[in-house]
Design a protein around this motif. Structure first.
Motif: not given
Length: 132
Positions: A102-115, A117-132
């Motif tokens: 956010y604004e060039g700063e790392c404010v955190g991260a999302i990690g997903v596990s269960g399917v 690895s590329h599908e885990d990342e797809q889910i994490a990306k959906a969360g980050i996209d929601a932050l806008g």
């Protein structure tokens, strides 16, 4: 003194809801972990049917992305070039963790596990996209 943005509870819940919605849409049972910029756990959701180990793996993927400010896949790829990175402290070299920038700063991260690895990342990306 420098001012730095940080995640608020409403941000975390908005991203978590988007991650869960993506997982449910795909019918994937996963664990979703959201951490702050220091890798401290802010949110954990182990969906029904997700195996026990996914809770630890999702958290470590998120922590890896937060403390290194890189997707966990970066480290997975890096280990292929230089196996010595397997011993890099506190870093899990498995795709599925993404830093929240956010604004060039790392404010955190999302990690997903269960399917896969590329599908885990797809889910994490959906969360980050929601932050806008």
């Amino acid at each position: 003194m420098r001012k730095k943005p940080c995640l608020q509870s409403s941000d975390v819940h908005k991203m978590a809801a988007a991650c869960r919605a993506e997982a449910e849409k795909q019918k994937w049972n996963v664990t979703i972990a959201i951490v702050d910029d220091a890798g401290i756990l802010l949110y954990l959701d182990r969906m029904d049917g997700a195996i026990a180990t996914t809770a630890e793996v999702a958290t470590l993927k998120a922590k890896t992305s937060a403390i290194t400010r890189r997707p966990s896949k970066f480290w997975e790829d890096r280990v292929k070039e230089r196996p010595a990175f397997m011993n890099f402290p506190g870093v899990l070299q498995i795709q599925g963790g993404l830093p929240i920038m956010y604004e060039g700063e790392c404010v955190g991260a999302i990690g997903v596990s269960g399917v896969q690895s590329h599908e885990d990342e797809q889910i994490a990306k959906a969360g980050i996209d929601a932050l806008g």
